[in-house]
Design an enzyme around this catalytic site. Structure first.
Site, PDB file in Angstrom:
ATOM      1  CE1 TYR A 141      -0.033  -3.685  -0.669  1.00 27.25           C
ATOM      2  CE2 TYR A 141      -0.715  -6.062  -0.596  1.00 27.25           C
ATOM      3  CZ  TYR A 141      -0.106  -4.976  -1.389  1.00 27.25           C
ATOM      4  OH  TYR A 141      -0.053  -4.805  -2.786  1.00 27.25           O
ATOM      5  CG  PHE A 169      -4.489 -12.676  -8.863  1.00 27.93           C
ATOM      6  CD1 PHE A 169      -5.387 -11.539  -9.099  1.00 27.93           C
ATOM      7  CD2 PHE A 169      -4.972 -13.727  -7.913  1.00 27.93           C
ATOM      8  CE1 PHE A 169      -6.803 -11.417  -8.568  1.00 27.93           C
ATOM      9  CE2 PHE A 169      -6.271 -13.341  -7.490  1.00 27.93           C
ATOM     10  CZ  PHE A 169      -7.114 -12.359  -7.909  1.00 27.93           C
ATOM     11  CB  ILE A 207       7.683 -25.752   0.812  1.00 25.33           C
ATOM     12  CG1 ILE A 207       8.648 -26.002  -0.227  1.00 25.33           C
ATOM     13  CG2 ILE A 207       6.466 -26.024   0.620  1.00 25.33           C
ATOM     14  CD1 ILE A 207       8.669 -27.399  -0.971  1.00 25.33           C
TER      15      ILE A 207
END
Ligand code: UDP
Length: 329
Positions: A141, A169, A207
């Site tokens: 990518y 970002f 997480i």
């Protein structure tokens, strides 16, 4: 004259279309609707369904419209998927852009604003990251986005293609009116996934690693509102209209938030406890990515309007609450 927006039915593309229309621009959108949504495109824009790799299709779009400049979003954009399917990324991103720039050359269009990414940098040596930092992408990518930037550079030299490349970002949030927002299936981005918990679509947020060298051990990112990104594309267009040379700009807020901090802010916005559980690290995640956007501020006159992450999450929450199934609603 009109602005051609490729990928204008996607997340950042559709918000940019809204911004351009609000600024009084005439807009033409092309999108193959593979990941974009037809209903994300304002009815005020002229819409063509088709693939930028189809040169005949592009020739028709350029032939039927008086195109002044292109804003180019149409691309595949998932880091993990790109590692699994590199050739699909070279095909859609690099060959797609090759086809688009070929059509621009043939039809005399010489301005392009490009949707690039912080993934062109790879693991940073220093934060905040400046545009002069080394580019060492760690995925197809990032690699294909960097190759597209380089393609523009050579085309500038060969036939005067002027480009502004915007390296974003972490894009997030939604149009403040709540009519358009983020809708990826499957969803892979942190904020919409967190919001799936208060929406009842998942019971907790995972997480990805809490053993990074950061204050609370979770990854730190620079979250920037999608309407601030949209506005930067409009400013970049005017920068090219003013005759400035081709250039590259970072776009971020310049402040880092850890995954745990983002979850805590979302708890405050939604009033939901949002249970969290630590799961293994995700491959390829740098510990800290924070932008220096000083160059965009000084040269483009860009000033992010959403500098408070709680407010940004609030705009996303408004969209997801009113569209729990995204554009399927
Ligand atoms: N992340 C996470 N759990 C999730 C999704 C993302 O902990 O379910 C983390 C991810 O590891 C990264 C941050 O959240 O550190 C932002 O990820 P996202 O995919 O939104 O954007 P990226 O930084 O990859 O562009």
């Amino acid at each position: 004259m009109a602005i051609l927006v490729t990928g204008g039915a996607g997340y950042i593309g559709s918000h940019t279309v809204m911004e351009l229309l609000a600024q009084g621009e005439k807009v033409v959108v092309v999108d193959n609707l593979r990941t974009g949504h037809r209903s994300a495109v304002s009815p005020e824009a002229r819409f063509y369904e088709g693939d930028i790799r189809d040169r005949g299709f592009l020739d028709r779009v350029f032939g039927e419209n008086d195109i002044e400049a292109v804003i180019h979003f149409a691309a595949s954009s998932l880091v993990g998927e790109s590692v699994q399917q590199p050739l699909a990324y070279y095909d859609n991103n690099l060959f797609g852009t090759h086809s688009l720039v070929g059509a621009m050359e043939a039809h005399g269009v010489r301005k392009i604003v490009f949707s690039s990414t912080a993934a062109t940098y790879g693991e940073p040596e220093r934060v905040p990251i400046e545009e002069s930092a080394p580019t060492r992408p760690e995925s197809p990518y990032g690699e294909t986005k960097l190759a597209m930037e380089n393609m523009f550079r050579w085309c500038d030299r060969a036939f005067g293609l002027k480009f502004v490349s915007l390296r974003y970002f972490n894009a997030c949030g939604a149009h403040p009116d709540g009519t358009i927002g983020e809708d990826h299936k499957p969803e892979s981005h942190l904020i919409p996934i967190i919001l799936q918990v208060p929406l009842g679509e998942r019971d907790h947020i995972g997480i990805f690693g809490d053993d990074y060298p950061t204050e609370d051990g979770t990854c730190v990112r620079d979250y920037i509102h999608v309407m601030d990104l949209a506005n930067a594309h409009y400013l970049a267009l005017n920068y090219l209209r003013a005759g400035h040379p081709s250039d590259v700009f970072n776009l971020g807020n310049g402040t880092g938030f850890s995954v745990k901090q983002v979850i805590e802010l979302a708890r405050g916005v939604t009033g939901h406890p949002i249970p969290a559980a630590v799961s293994p690290r995700r491959a390829g995640d740098p510990a800290v990515l924070i932008a220096s956007s000083e160059k965009a501020k000084s040269k483009l006159g860009w000033k992010p309007r959403y500098d408070d992450l709680g407010t940004i999450i609030g705009t996303a929450w408004k969209w997801h609450q009113s569209h729990p199934n995204g554009y399927a609603d």
